[in-house]
Design a protein around this motif. Structure first.
Motif, PDB file in Angstrom:
ATOM      1  N   GLY A 102      14.971   0.197  -5.909  1.00 15.22           N
ATOM      2  CA  GLY A 102      13.738  -0.484  -5.533  1.00 15.22           C
ATOM      3  C   GLY A 102      13.844  -1.099  -4.159  1.00 15.22           C
ATOM      4  O   GLY A 102      14.820  -0.949  -3.453  1.00 15.22           O
ATOM      5  N   THR A 103      12.778  -1.839  -3.762  1.00 15.71           N
ATOM      6  CA  THR A 103      12.753  -2.455  -2.438  1.00 15.71           C
ATOM      7  C   THR A 103      11.847  -3.665  -2.475  1.00 15.71           C
ATOM      8  O   THR A 103      11.019  -3.806  -3.374  1.00 15.71           O
ATOM      9  CB  THR A 103      12.259  -1.449  -1.371  1.00 15.71           C
ATOM     10  OG1 THR A 103      12.337  -2.079  -0.099  1.00 15.71           O
ATOM     11  CG2 THR A 103      10.836  -1.014  -1.628  1.00 15.71           C
ATOM     12  N   THR A 104      11.993  -4.547  -1.500  1.00 16.96           N
ATOM     13  CA  THR A 104      11.141  -5.735  -1.421  1.00 16.96           C
ATOM     14  C   THR A 104      10.381  -5.765  -0.103  1.00 16.96           C
ATOM     15  O   THR A 104      10.070  -6.814   0.421  1.00 16.96           O
ATOM     16  CB  THR A 104      12.002  -7.008  -1.548  1.00 16.96           C
ATOM     17  OG1 THR A 104      12.995  -6.996  -0.511  1.00 16.96           O
ATOM     18  CG2 THR A 104      12.660  -7.084  -2.902  1.00 16.96           C
ATOM     19  N   ALA A 152       9.496   7.827 -16.812  1.00 13.60           N
ATOM     20  CA  ALA A 152      10.073   6.616 -16.220  1.00 13.60           C
ATOM     21  C   ALA A 152      10.107   6.725 -14.700  1.00 13.60           C
ATOM     22  O   ALA A 152       9.757   5.773 -13.986  1.00 13.60           O
ATOM     23  CB  ALA A 152      11.479   6.382 -16.767  1.00 13.60           C
ATOM     24  N   LEU A 153      10.510   7.887 -14.178  1.00 17.75           N
ATOM     25  CA  LEU A 153      10.569   8.068 -12.732  1.00 17.75           C
ATOM     26  C   LEU A 153       9.169   8.072 -12.135  1.00 17.75           C
ATOM     27  O   LEU A 153       8.946   7.532 -11.043  1.00 17.75           O
ATOM     28  CB  LEU A 153      11.295   9.372 -12.402  1.00 17.75           C
ATOM     29  CG  LEU A 153      11.497   9.688 -10.915  1.00 17.75           C
ATOM     30  CD1 LEU A 153      12.201   8.540 -10.203  1.00 17.75           C
ATOM     31  CD2 LEU A 153      12.269  10.993 -10.751  1.00 17.75           C
ATOM     32  N   LEU A 176       8.128   5.511  -9.251  1.00 16.99           N
ATOM     33  CA  LEU A 176       7.657   5.983  -7.953  1.00 16.99           C
ATOM     34  C   LEU A 176       6.303   5.380  -7.614  1.00 16.99           C
ATOM     35  O   LEU A 176       6.081   4.904  -6.499  1.00 16.99           O
ATOM     36  CB  LEU A 176       7.571   7.510  -7.952  1.00 16.99           C
ATOM     37  CG  LEU A 176       8.894   8.266  -7.821  1.00 16.99           C
ATOM     38  CD1 LEU A 176       8.703   9.741  -8.144  1.00 16.99           C
ATOM     39  CD2 LEU A 176       9.471   8.104  -6.420  1.00 16.99           C
ATOM     40  N   ARG A 177       5.409   5.388  -8.572  1.00 20.56           N
ATOM     41  CA  ARG A 177       4.079   4.840  -8.312  1.00 20.56           C
ATOM     42  C   ARG A 177       4.160   3.349  -7.986  1.00 20.56           C
ATOM     43  O   ARG A 177       3.521   2.879  -7.028  1.00 20.56           O
ATOM     44  CB  ARG A 177       3.175   5.064  -9.524  1.00 20.56           C
ATOM     45  CG  ARG A 177       1.738   4.585  -9.294  1.00 20.56           C
ATOM     46  CD  ARG A 177       0.836   4.996 -10.434  1.00 20.56           C
ATOM     47  NE  ARG A 177      -0.561   4.878 -10.052  1.00 20.56           N
ATOM     48  CZ  ARG A 177      -1.574   5.374 -10.768  1.00 20.56           C
ATOM     49  NH1 ARG A 177      -1.330   6.029 -11.892  1.00 20.56           N
ATOM     50  NH2 ARG A 177      -2.806   5.227 -10.337  1.00 20.56           N
ATOM     51  N   TYR A 178       4.940   2.627  -8.754  1.00 22.36           N
ATOM     52  CA  TYR A 178       5.074   1.188  -8.538  1.00 22.36           C
ATOM     53  C   TYR A 178       5.613   0.891  -7.142  1.00 22.36           C
ATOM     54  O   TYR A 178       5.062   0.073  -6.401  1.00 22.36           O
ATOM     55  CB  TYR A 178       5.999   0.590  -9.598  1.00 22.36           C
ATOM     56  CG  TYR A 178       6.358  -0.858  -9.335  1.00 22.36           C
ATOM     57  CD1 TYR A 178       5.481  -1.887  -9.683  1.00 22.36           C
ATOM     58  CD2 TYR A 178       7.573  -1.192  -8.737  1.00 22.36           C
ATOM     59  CE1 TYR A 178       5.800  -3.214  -9.428  1.00 22.36           C
ATOM     60  CE2 TYR A 178       7.902  -2.512  -8.482  1.00 22.36           C
ATOM     61  CZ  TYR A 178       7.013  -3.521  -8.827  1.00 22.36           C
ATOM     62  OH  TYR A 178       7.327  -4.827  -8.568  1.00 22.36           O
ATOM     63  N   LEU A 202      12.755   7.661   0.904  1.00 24.02           N
ATOM     64  CA  LEU A 202      11.459   8.290   0.673  1.00 24.02           C
ATOM     65  C   LEU A 202      10.403   7.712   1.605  1.00 24.02           C
ATOM     66  O   LEU A 202       9.602   8.458   2.195  1.00 24.02           O
ATOM     67  CB  LEU A 202      11.043   8.090  -0.786  1.00 24.02           C
ATOM     68  CG  LEU A 202       9.635   8.582  -1.157  1.00 24.02           C
ATOM     69  CD1 LEU A 202       9.460  10.065  -0.847  1.00 24.02           C
ATOM     70  CD2 LEU A 202       9.344   8.292  -2.634  1.00 24.02           C
ATOM     71  N   ASP A 203      10.402   6.405   1.778  1.00 28.91           N
ATOM     72  CA  ASP A 203       9.433   5.757   2.666  1.00 28.91           C
ATOM     73  C   ASP A 203       9.576   6.282   4.093  1.00 28.91           C
ATOM     74  O   ASP A 203       8.582   6.550   4.780  1.00 28.91           O
ATOM     75  CB  ASP A 203       9.638   4.240   2.613  1.00 28.91           C
ATOM     76  CG  ASP A 203       8.624   3.463   3.445  1.00 28.91           C
ATOM     77  OD1 ASP A 203       7.464   3.907   3.545  1.00 28.91           O
ATOM     78  OD2 ASP A 203       8.996   2.417   3.997  1.00 28.91           O
TER      79      ASP A 203
END
Length: 238
Positions: free
Chosen positions: A3-5, A22-23, A27-29, A121-122
């Motif tokens: 994850g990331t903030t 789950a993935l 990913l959407r979140y 990914l970003d």
């Protein structure tokens, strides 16, 4: 995938095609947290239905899908005139070189191997979106004409069917005609220095560019310089 903030910012619409529940949720979140708009599909059939409803800015496409495979979805995107320039990132657990080349040959612009970080990914998404939204003056080289604003390219009046990465490569070559660029140069100029893309990726995209650019009876104007790289030139390929 970690994850990331990061602080949210305005981004494009990403169609996430992933059969792992789950993935898919993760990913959407994470994409929405980063400021992207995200739509999800759990298989190839659902992905094609989503593409019928509207055009995303990027497709994040799992290779291994039940029923219609990710490769088949990618082919369908490239065959549709209104979608063929939509960037596609293939998300795959496959790590063999031939699998990567096969995905790129099918029409994918980039690939990420699972598991990957949301930061990686970003970075890929931002690079593709920058390339898709940049506009410049109409470029010409011999009988080739490229209009970045309409995302249209022609050779001798013949429309060229180019994917986003091939379009970007041609745009770059036409701004720097007859200059030889190494694979490392092209990776840095096209993908950016902060993104890891293997050198063989360039060869795949050059091959695809040649296939679209050089019709029957037309000279190959993408010149290969052994041990040096590639150039857009009116000389025949070495």
């Amino acid at each position: 995938m970690s994850g990331t903030t990061a602080v949210a910012r305005a981004q494009g619409l990403v169609l996430v095609v992933e059969d792992d529940p789950a993935l898919r949720v993760m990913l959407r979140y994470n994409l929405e947290k980063l400021g992207y708009r995200a739509e999800v599909a759990e298989d190839g059939e659902e992905a094609l239905a989503a593409l019928d409803r509207g055009r995303p800015d990027v497709v994040l496409l799992d290779w291994m899908l039940p029923g219609i495979s990710g490769l088949d979805v990618c082919r369908a995107i490239r065959e549709r005139p209104n979608l063929r320039d939509v960037p596609v990132i293939m998300l795959t657990a496959r790590t063999e070189e031939q699998d990567t080349i096969r995905g790129l040959d099918t029409g994918a612009d980039d690939y990420l191997t699972k598991p990957c970080s949301i930061e990686a990914l970003d970075a890929r998404l931002r690079a593709l979106l920058r390339r898709a939204t940049t506009t410049y003056e109409v470029l010409t080289f011999e009988t080739v004409r490229l209009d970045p604003e309409t995302h249209r390219a022609e050779r001798g009046g013949r429309r060229l069917a180019l994917g986003p990465t091939e379009f970007k490569l041609l745009d770059f070559f036409m701004r720097n005609p007859r200059r030889v660029f190494s694979r490392e140069d092209l990776l840095r100029r096209i993908w950016g220095g902060n993104i890891h893309v293997e050198l063989r990726t360039i060869d795949v995209h050059i091959r695809r560019l040649r296939k679209a650019l050089n019709g029957p009876g037309e000279a190959d104007i993408v010149r290969t310089v052994r041990a040096a790289g590639y150039a857009l030139d009116d000389a025949p390929t070495d």
